[in-house]
Motif scaffolding. Structure first.
Motif, PDB file in Angstrom:
ATOM      1  N   ARG A   9      53.195  39.528  75.488  1.00 16.49           N
ATOM      2  CA  ARG A   9      54.300  39.796  74.133  1.00 16.49           C
ATOM      3  C   ARG A   9      53.676  38.765  73.292  1.00 16.49           C
ATOM      4  O   ARG A   9      53.467  37.548  73.836  1.00 16.49           O
ATOM      5  CB  ARG A   9      55.557  39.357  74.689  1.00 16.49           C
ATOM      6  N   ARG A  10      53.646  39.039  72.064  1.00 14.42           N
ATOM      7  CA  ARG A  10      52.748  37.883  71.005  1.00 14.42           C
ATOM      8  C   ARG A  10      53.811  37.837  69.830  1.00 14.42           C
ATOM      9  O   ARG A  10      54.656  38.674  69.581  1.00 14.42           O
ATOM     10  CB  ARG A  10      51.756  38.525  70.510  1.00 14.42           C
ATOM     11  N   GLU A  11      53.754  36.862  68.944  1.00 14.88           N
ATOM     12  CA  GLU A  11      54.430  36.666  67.934  1.00 14.88           C
ATOM     13  C   GLU A  11      53.402  36.051  66.734  1.00 14.88           C
ATOM     14  O   GLU A  11      52.614  35.708  67.129  1.00 14.88           O
ATOM     15  CB  GLU A  11      55.709  35.667  67.738  1.00 14.88           C
ATOM     16  N   MET A  12      53.759  36.820  65.661  1.00 12.58           N
ATOM     17  CA  MET A  12      52.932  36.279  64.501  1.00 12.58           C
ATOM     18  C   MET A  12      53.769  36.062  63.196  1.00 12.58           C
ATOM     19  O   MET A  12      54.612  36.832  62.869  1.00 12.58           O
ATOM     20  CB  MET A  12      52.011  37.512  64.322  1.00 12.58           C
ATOM     21  N   GLY A  13      53.677  34.681  62.700  1.00 12.13           N
ATOM     22  CA  GLY A  13      54.349  34.726  61.452  1.00 12.13           C
ATOM     23  C   GLY A  13      53.670  35.411  60.173  1.00 12.13           C
ATOM     24  O   GLY A  13      52.549  35.431  60.138  1.00 12.13           O
ATOM     25  N   LEU A  14      54.477  35.534  59.445  1.00 12.30           N
ATOM     26  CA  LEU A  14      54.032  36.496  58.191  1.00 12.30           C
ATOM     27  C   LEU A  14      53.999  35.420  56.978  1.00 12.30           C
ATOM     28  O   LEU A  14      53.502  35.866  55.765  1.00 12.30           O
ATOM     29  CB  LEU A  14      55.059  37.499  57.756  1.00 12.30           C
ATOM     30  N   GLY A  15      54.470  34.225  57.042  1.00 11.00           N
ATOM     31  CA  GLY A  15      54.074  33.070  55.873  1.00 11.00           C
ATOM     32  C   GLY A  15      55.546  32.476  55.752  1.00 11.00           C
ATOM     33  O   GLY A  15      56.573  32.965  56.219  1.00 11.00           O
ATOM     34  N   SER A  16      55.451  31.405  54.987  1.00  9.82           N
ATOM     35  CA  SER A  16      56.514  30.521  54.874  1.00  9.82           C
ATOM     36  C   SER A  16      57.348  31.278  53.798  1.00  9.82           C
ATOM     37  O   SER A  16      57.170  31.950  52.757  1.00  9.82           O
ATOM     38  CB  SER A  16      56.059  29.304  54.066  1.00  9.82           C
ATOM     39  N   LEU A  17      58.799  31.145  54.076  1.00 10.75           N
ATOM     40  CA  LEU A  17      59.602  31.644  53.138  1.00 10.75           C
ATOM     41  C   LEU A  17      59.652  31.303  51.677  1.00 10.75           C
ATOM     42  O   LEU A  17      59.777  32.085  50.655  1.00 10.75           O
ATOM     43  CB  LEU A  17      61.104  31.357  53.494  1.00 10.75           C
ATOM     44  N   ARG A  18      59.098  30.044  51.470  1.00  9.24           N
ATOM     45  CA  ARG A  18      58.950  29.489  49.964  1.00  9.24           C
ATOM     46  C   ARG A  18      57.705  30.153  49.435  1.00  9.24           C
ATOM     47  O   ARG A  18      57.423  30.178  48.149  1.00  9.24           O
ATOM     48  CB  ARG A  18      59.046  28.069  50.078  1.00  9.24           C
ATOM     49  N   GLU A  19      56.711  30.294  50.531  1.00 10.66           N
ATOM     50  CA  GLU A  19      55.363  30.845  49.788  1.00 10.66           C
ATOM     51  C   GLU A  19      55.084  32.280  49.717  1.00 10.66           C
ATOM     52  O   GLU A  19      54.217  32.650  48.910  1.00 10.66           O
ATOM     53  CB  GLU A  19      54.299  30.307  50.487  1.00 10.66           C
ATOM     54  N   VAL A  20      55.853  33.168  50.433  1.00 10.67           N
ATOM     55  CA  VAL A  20      55.515  34.461  50.819  1.00 10.67           C
ATOM     56  C   VAL A  20      56.906  35.172  50.133  1.00 10.67           C
ATOM     57  O   VAL A  20      58.065  35.207  50.758  1.00 10.67           O
ATOM     58  CB  VAL A  20      55.229  34.961  52.132  1.00 10.67           C
ATOM     59  N   THR A  21      56.752  36.092  49.380  1.00 16.45           N
ATOM     60  CA  THR A  21      57.781  37.004  48.762  1.00 16.45           C
ATOM     61  C   THR A  21      58.246  38.046  49.872  1.00 16.45           C
ATOM     62  O   THR A  21      57.222  38.324  50.912  1.00 16.45           O
ATOM     63  CB  THR A  21      57.501  37.650  47.474  1.00 16.45           C
ATOM     64  N   LEU A  22      59.476  38.478  49.887  1.00 13.88           N
ATOM     65  CA  LEU A  22      59.770  39.708  50.770  1.00 13.88           C
ATOM     66  C   LEU A  22      58.770  40.747  50.671  1.00 13.88           C
ATOM     67  O   LEU A  22      58.378  41.432  51.671  1.00 13.88           O
ATOM     68  CB  LEU A  22      61.082  39.980  50.683  1.00 13.88           C
ATOM     69  N   ARG A  23      58.347  41.145  49.653  1.00 15.51           N
ATOM     70  CA  ARG A  23      57.534  42.069  49.376  1.00 15.51           C
ATOM     71  C   ARG A  23      56.101  41.957  50.023  1.00 15.51           C
ATOM     72  O   ARG A  23      55.680  42.932  50.700  1.00 15.51           O
ATOM     73  CB  ARG A  23      57.401  42.384  47.804  1.00 15.51           C
ATOM     74  N   ASP A  24      55.586  40.724  49.763  1.00 14.95           N
ATOM     75  CA  ASP A  24      54.289  40.479  50.565  1.00 14.95           C
ATOM     76  C   ASP A  24      54.593  40.484  52.081  1.00 14.95           C
ATOM     77  O   ASP A  24      53.517  40.631  52.696  1.00 14.95           O
ATOM     78  CB  ASP A  24      53.782  39.134  49.878  1.00 14.95           C
ATOM     79  N   ALA A  25      55.567  40.131  52.294  1.00 17.63           N
ATOM     80  CA  ALA A  25      55.765  40.060  53.863  1.00 17.63           C
ATOM     81  C   ALA A  25      55.797  41.285  54.609  1.00 17.63           C
ATOM     82  O   ALA A  25      55.252  41.765  55.743  1.00 17.63           O
ATOM     83  CB  ALA A  25      56.993  39.034  54.191  1.00 17.63           C
ATOM     84  N   ARG A  26      56.436  42.362  53.721  1.00 16.63           N
ATOM     85  CA  ARG A  26      56.463  43.678  54.168  1.00 16.63           C
ATOM     86  C   ARG A  26      55.230  44.307  54.095  1.00 16.63           C
ATOM     87  O   ARG A  26      54.728  45.172  55.116  1.00 16.63           O
ATOM     88  CB  ARG A  26      57.598  44.481  53.200  1.00 16.63           C
ATOM     89  N   ILE A  27      54.360  44.062  53.347  1.00 11.96           N
ATOM     90  CA  ILE A  27      53.011  44.403  53.123  1.00 11.96           C
ATOM     91  C   ILE A  27      52.252  44.029  54.604  1.00 11.96           C
ATOM     92  O   ILE A  27      51.489  44.659  55.100  1.00 11.96           O
ATOM     93  CB  ILE A  27      52.293  44.096  51.580  1.00 11.96           C
ATOM     94  N   ALA A  28      52.172  42.709  54.651  1.00 11.89           N
ATOM     95  CA  ALA A  28      51.579  42.191  55.844  1.00 11.89           C
ATOM     96  C   ALA A  28      52.108  42.651  57.132  1.00 11.89           C
ATOM     97  O   ALA A  28      51.275  42.931  58.097  1.00 11.89           O
ATOM     98  CB  ALA A  28      52.003  40.535  55.605  1.00 11.89           C
ATOM     99  N   ALA A  29      53.414  42.907  57.274  1.00 12.60           N
ATOM    100  CA  ALA A  29      53.881  43.683  58.517  1.00 12.60           C
ATOM    101  C   ALA A  29      53.351  44.788  58.561  1.00 12.60           C
ATOM    102  O   ALA A  29      52.900  45.256  59.736  1.00 12.60           O
ATOM    103  CB  ALA A  29      55.446  43.485  58.478  1.00 12.60           C
ATOM    104  N   GLU A  30      53.275  45.646  57.567  1.00 15.85           N
ATOM    105  CA  GLU A  30      52.843  47.135  57.347  1.00 15.85           C
ATOM    106  C   GLU A  30      51.163  47.033  58.055  1.00 15.85           C
ATOM    107  O   GLU A  30      50.810  47.815  58.907  1.00 15.85           O
ATOM    108  CB  GLU A  30      52.820  47.563  56.288  1.00 15.85           C
ATOM    109  N   ASP A  31      50.391  46.043  57.398  1.00 13.78           N
ATOM    110  CA  ASP A  31      49.120  46.080  57.576  1.00 13.78           C
ATOM    111  C   ASP A  31      48.856  45.623  59.189  1.00 13.78           C
ATOM    112  O   ASP A  31      48.030  46.265  60.055  1.00 13.78           O
ATOM    113  CB  ASP A  31      48.180  44.730  57.302  1.00 13.78           C
TER     114      ASP A  31
END
Length: 60
Positions: A9-31
C-alpha cells in the motif's frame, strides 16, 4: 492519492494545496492511474517526469 502496487500500500502527494490547482491535481491523479494500469510505480514515474530521477537511457 492512495494506491496498492505489488502487494504494497503506497501513498503519493499530488502537490501543495496552495501551489497546485484542483484541475492540475486531477490531471496528475489521472496520469498516476494510467501509470499504475501499465504496471509502473506511480511515484517513481512522477519523479522521472519531474527530472528528479534520471532515466536509464540518459545514464548510458
Amino acid at each position: 492519492m492512495r494506491y496498492s502496487l505489488w502487494g504494497w500500500r503506497r501513498e503519493m502527494g499530488l502537490g501543495s494545496l496552495r501551489e497546485v490547482t484542483l484541475r492540475d491535481a486531477r490531471i496528475a491523479a489521472e496520469d498516476a492511474r494510467s501509470d499504475l494500469k501499465e504496471g509502473h510505480d506511480a511515484r517513481r514515474q512522477r519523479r522521472i517526469r519531474l527530472g528528479q530521477i534520471p532515466r536509464v537511457s540518459d545514464t548510458l
